[in-house]
Design a protein around this motif. Structure first.
Motif, PDB file in Angstrom:
ATOM      1  N   LEU A  84       0.841  -1.211   0.000  1.00 11.67           N
ATOM      2  CA  LEU A  84       0.000   0.000   0.000  1.00 11.67           C
ATOM      3  C   LEU A  84       0.872   1.256   0.000  1.00 11.67           C
ATOM      4  O   LEU A  84       0.569   2.241  -0.663  1.00 11.67           O
ATOM      5  CB  LEU A  84      -0.935   0.001   1.213  1.00 11.67           C
ATOM      6  CG  LEU A  84      -2.073  -1.025   1.151  1.00 11.67           C
ATOM      7  CD1 LEU A  84      -2.755  -1.144   2.501  1.00 11.67           C
ATOM      8  CD2 LEU A  84      -3.094  -0.634   0.067  1.00 11.67           C
ATOM      9  N   ARG A  85       1.958   1.202   0.757  1.00 10.01           N
ATOM     10  CA  ARG A  85       2.883   2.350   0.800  1.00 10.01           C
ATOM     11  C   ARG A  85       3.467   2.606  -0.591  1.00 10.01           C
ATOM     12  O   ARG A  85       3.548   3.752  -1.052  1.00 10.01           O
ATOM     13  CB  ARG A  85       4.013   2.051   1.805  1.00 10.01           C
ATOM     14  CG  ARG A  85       4.908   3.227   2.134  1.00 10.01           C
ATOM     15  CD  ARG A  85       6.139   2.778   2.923  1.00 10.01           C
ATOM     16  NE  ARG A  85       7.087   2.101   2.060  1.00 10.01           N
ATOM     17  CZ  ARG A  85       8.020   2.719   1.317  1.00 10.01           C
ATOM     18  NH1 ARG A  85       8.150   4.034   1.379  1.00 10.01           N
ATOM     19  NH2 ARG A  85       8.839   2.027   0.553  1.00 10.01           N
ATOM     20  N   VAL A  86       3.862   1.535  -1.272  1.00 11.58           N
ATOM     21  CA  VAL A  86       4.413   1.696  -2.623  1.00 11.58           C
ATOM     22  C   VAL A  86       3.347   2.252  -3.565  1.00 11.58           C
ATOM     23  O   VAL A  86       3.627   3.128  -4.392  1.00 11.58           O
ATOM     24  CB  VAL A  86       4.947   0.343  -3.158  1.00 11.58           C
ATOM     25  CG1 VAL A  86       5.378   0.482  -4.615  1.00 11.58           C
ATOM     26  CG2 VAL A  86       6.105  -0.153  -2.320  1.00 11.58           C
ATOM     27  N   ILE A  87       2.122   1.763  -3.427  1.00  9.79           N
ATOM     28  CA  ILE A  87       1.038   2.253  -4.291  1.00  9.79           C
ATOM     29  C   ILE A  87       0.836   3.752  -4.046  1.00  9.79           C
ATOM     30  O   ILE A  87       0.669   4.528  -4.995  1.00  9.79           O
ATOM     31  CB  ILE A  87      -0.252   1.440  -4.059  1.00  9.79           C
ATOM     32  CG1 ILE A  87      -0.074   0.039  -4.635  1.00  9.79           C
ATOM     33  CG2 ILE A  87      -1.468   2.140  -4.668  1.00  9.79           C
ATOM     34  CD1 ILE A  87      -1.095  -0.979  -4.154  1.00  9.79           C
ATOM     35  N   ASP A  88       0.878   4.181  -2.793  1.00  5.62           N
ATOM     36  CA  ASP A  88       0.761   5.628  -2.509  1.00  5.62           C
ATOM     37  C   ASP A  88       1.867   6.396  -3.231  1.00  5.62           C
ATOM     38  O   ASP A  88       1.633   7.463  -3.805  1.00  5.62           O
ATOM     39  CB  ASP A  88       0.841   5.889  -0.999  1.00  5.62           C
ATOM     40  CG  ASP A  88      -0.449   5.517  -0.287  1.00  5.62           C
ATOM     41  OD1 ASP A  88      -1.498   5.396  -0.954  1.00  5.62           O
ATOM     42  OD2 ASP A  88      -0.412   5.331   0.951  1.00  5.62           O
ATOM     43  N   SER A  89       3.076   5.858  -3.182  1.00  6.44           N
ATOM     44  CA  SER A  89       4.191   6.523  -3.850  1.00  6.44           C
ATOM     45  C   SER A  89       4.002   6.522  -5.368  1.00  6.44           C
ATOM     46  O   SER A  89       4.178   7.548  -6.033  1.00  6.44           O
ATOM     47  CB  SER A  89       5.508   5.829  -3.472  1.00  6.44           C
ATOM     48  OG  SER A  89       6.552   6.333  -4.268  1.00  6.44           O
ATOM     49  N   LEU A  90       3.620   5.374  -5.911  1.00  2.63           N
ATOM     50  CA  LEU A  90       3.442   5.285  -7.375  1.00  2.63           C
ATOM     51  C   LEU A  90       2.362   6.244  -7.859  1.00  2.63           C
ATOM     52  O   LEU A  90       2.509   6.903  -8.889  1.00  2.63           O
ATOM     53  CB  LEU A  90       3.044   3.849  -7.763  1.00  2.63           C
ATOM     54  CG  LEU A  90       4.141   2.787  -7.655  1.00  2.63           C
ATOM     55  CD1 LEU A  90       3.542   1.391  -7.808  1.00  2.63           C
ATOM     56  CD2 LEU A  90       5.213   3.018  -8.712  1.00  2.63           C
ATOM     57  N   GLN A  91       1.256   6.311  -7.100  1.00  2.80           N
ATOM     58  CA  GLN A  91       0.148   7.168  -7.544  1.00  2.80           C
ATOM     59  C   GLN A  91       0.516   8.644  -7.418  1.00  2.80           C
ATOM     60  O   GLN A  91       0.111   9.470  -8.230  1.00  2.80           O
ATOM     61  CB  GLN A  91      -1.126   6.816  -6.760  1.00  2.80           C
ATOM     62  CG  GLN A  91      -1.600   5.398  -7.113  1.00  2.80           C
ATOM     63  CD  GLN A  91      -2.911   4.999  -6.465  1.00  2.80           C
ATOM     64  OE1 GLN A  91      -3.317   5.586  -5.458  1.00  2.80           O
ATOM     65  NE2 GLN A  91      -3.550   3.984  -7.022  1.00  2.80           N
ATOM     66  N   LEU A  92       1.305   8.970  -6.402  1.00  2.00           N
ATOM     67  CA  LEU A  92       1.754  10.353  -6.239  1.00  2.00           C
ATOM     68  C   LEU A  92       2.746  10.741  -7.344  1.00  2.00           C
ATOM     69  O   LEU A  92       2.600  11.770  -7.997  1.00  2.00           O
ATOM     70  CB  LEU A  92       2.412  10.499  -4.858  1.00  2.00           C
ATOM     71  CG  LEU A  92       3.061  11.834  -4.561  1.00  2.00           C
ATOM     72  CD1 LEU A  92       2.014  12.939  -4.460  1.00  2.00           C
ATOM     73  CD2 LEU A  92       3.883  11.759  -3.267  1.00  2.00           C
ATOM     74  N   THR A  93       3.748   9.889  -7.537  1.00  2.00           N
ATOM     75  CA  THR A  93       4.824  10.239  -8.472  1.00  2.00           C
ATOM     76  C   THR A  93       4.372  10.138  -9.933  1.00  2.00           C
ATOM     77  O   THR A  93       5.033  10.669 -10.818  1.00  2.00           O
ATOM     78  CB  THR A  93       6.079   9.370  -8.231  1.00  2.00           C
ATOM     79  OG1 THR A  93       5.722   7.990  -8.373  1.00  2.00           O
ATOM     80  CG2 THR A  93       6.626   9.592  -6.838  1.00  2.00           C
ATOM     81  N   ALA A  94       3.221   9.486 -10.163  1.00  7.12           N
ATOM     82  CA  ALA A  94       2.661   9.468 -11.527  1.00  7.12           C
ATOM     83  C   ALA A  94       2.127  10.852 -11.900  1.00  7.12           C
ATOM     84  O   ALA A  94       2.011  11.175 -13.076  1.00  7.12           O
ATOM     85  CB  ALA A  94       1.546   8.430 -11.617  1.00  7.12           C
ATOM     86  N   ASN A  95       1.779  11.647 -10.894  1.00  7.61           N
ATOM     87  CA  ASN A  95       1.101  12.926 -11.167  1.00  7.61           C
ATOM     88  C   ASN A  95       1.895  14.171 -10.813  1.00  7.61           C
ATOM     89  O   ASN A  95       1.500  15.270 -11.181  1.00  7.61           O
ATOM     90  CB  ASN A  95      -0.225  12.959 -10.398  1.00  7.61           C
ATOM     91  CG  ASN A  95      -1.192  11.939 -10.959  1.00  7.61           C
ATOM     92  OD1 ASN A  95      -1.392  11.867 -12.170  1.00  7.61           O
ATOM     93  ND2 ASN A  95      -1.774  11.116 -10.107  1.00  7.61           N
ATOM     94  N   ASP A 148      11.788   5.025   3.348  1.00 12.12           N
ATOM     95  CA  ASP A 148      10.773   4.813   4.401  1.00 12.12           C
ATOM     96  C   ASP A 148       9.620   5.828   4.361  1.00 12.12           C
ATOM     97  O   ASP A 148       8.871   5.948   5.322  1.00 12.12           O
ATOM     98  CB  ASP A 148      11.417   4.831   5.803  1.00 12.12           C
ATOM     99  CG  ASP A 148      12.377   3.672   6.007  1.00 12.12           C
ATOM    100  OD1 ASP A 148      12.267   2.671   5.273  1.00 12.12           O
ATOM    101  OD2 ASP A 148      13.250   3.778   6.895  1.00 12.12           O
ATOM    102  N   TRP A 149       9.510   6.555   3.255  1.00 18.24           N
ATOM    103  CA  TRP A 149       8.445   7.561   3.129  1.00 18.24           C
ATOM    104  C   TRP A 149       7.086   6.940   3.387  1.00 18.24           C
ATOM    105  O   TRP A 149       6.822   5.806   3.010  1.00 18.24           O
ATOM    106  CB  TRP A 149       8.480   8.154   1.717  1.00 18.24           C
ATOM    107  CG  TRP A 149       7.349   9.100   1.427  1.00 18.24           C
ATOM    108  CD1 TRP A 149       7.327  10.438   1.671  1.00 18.24           C
ATOM    109  CD2 TRP A 149       6.081   8.778   0.825  1.00 18.24           C
ATOM    110  NE1 TRP A 149       6.124  10.977   1.262  1.00 18.24           N
ATOM    111  CE2 TRP A 149       5.338   9.975   0.740  1.00 18.24           C
ATOM    112  CE3 TRP A 149       5.505   7.598   0.355  1.00 18.24           C
ATOM    113  CZ2 TRP A 149       4.054  10.030   0.202  1.00 18.24           C
ATOM    114  CZ3 TRP A 149       4.229   7.635  -0.174  1.00 18.24           C
ATOM    115  CH2 TRP A 149       3.514   8.860  -0.246  1.00 18.24           C
TER     116      TRP A 149
END
Ligand code: BEZ
Length: 211
Positions: A151-162, A170-171
């Motif tokens: 879930l943490r990676v998904i948060d990062s992926l969705q943020l950095t996609a935009n 450890d963000w």
């Protein structure tokens, strides 16, 4: 077949506990997590599939569909789901692919014969709405995965996609991000009006931009 980051996730049709699916059609414009487990009626897998069921709301919130797979049959999956629900206090609420002929497992290179003979290892593929592979992960049978990390990676992926940011070690959602090197320091204020810090010329941080 080796699947690398940025590749299109191979499409397939498969029988699942929720009926036959065409993978790309089933994904629609959602994100996806395809994850394999070695075998039904085994202890670590039981805990993993229960955890995913209990996290389903978190995946839904992020518009992510989850799909499990092993080389067992639909009837085995359905019998085992009763045990998962009973022992993990959950209701399995996502499909599990039955792949007894190993068609999908081979397509996604989920069988690593030198580690585990003829069974899928613990593979994970995170797929974006563009059907491109955003993350791959492989764990051995003996180690259960950490789905909070996914879930943490998904948060990062969705943020950095935009946004033109990356996420540091450890963000977690809500914490400062780093500004990508492509942005000149003098251009940061216009792009990130919430502020920024220059720690080194190549290490600039800004509050998470989408909050
Ligand atoms: C398990 O899920 O516990 C497991 C499955 C296959 C091999 C080893 C452990």
């Amino acid at each position: 077949m080796t699947i690398r980051l940025g590749d299109e996730a191979p499409n397939f049709t498969a029988e699942t506990t929720e009926g036959k699916i065409d993978f790309h059609q089933w994904l629609g414009d959602s994100w996806g997590v395809l994850f394999s487990h070695p075998k039904d009626y085994t202890p670590v897998c039981t805990t993993e599939l229960g955890r995913v069921a209990n996290l389903k709301q978190e995946f839904d919130k992020r518009k992510v569909k989850v799909l499990a797979i092993s080389v067992d049959s639909v009837s085995d999956h359905k019998g085992w789901i009763k045990d998962i629900n009973e022992t993990q206090s959950c209701t399995v609420n996502y499909p599990i692919i039955a792949d007894p002929d190993k068609k999908v497992a081979q397509l996604y290179d989920m069988i690593h014969p030198n580690a585990l003979d003829n069974l899928t290892v613990r593979s994970v593929f995170i797929i974006g709405p563009d059907k491109k592979v955003k993350l791959t992960l492989t764990y051995p049978a003996s180690t259960g995965r950490n789905f909070d990390e996914l879930l943490r990676v998904i948060d990062s992926l969705q943020l950095t996609a935009n946004y033109q940011v990356a996420t540091p070690v450890d963000w977690k959602h809500g914490e400062d991000c780093v500004v990508v090197p492509a942005i000149k320091t003098e251009d940061i204020p216009a792009k990130f009006p919430k502020g920024h810090k220059v720690i080194k010329p190549y290490l600039r941080t800004t509050p998470q931009p989408n909050l």
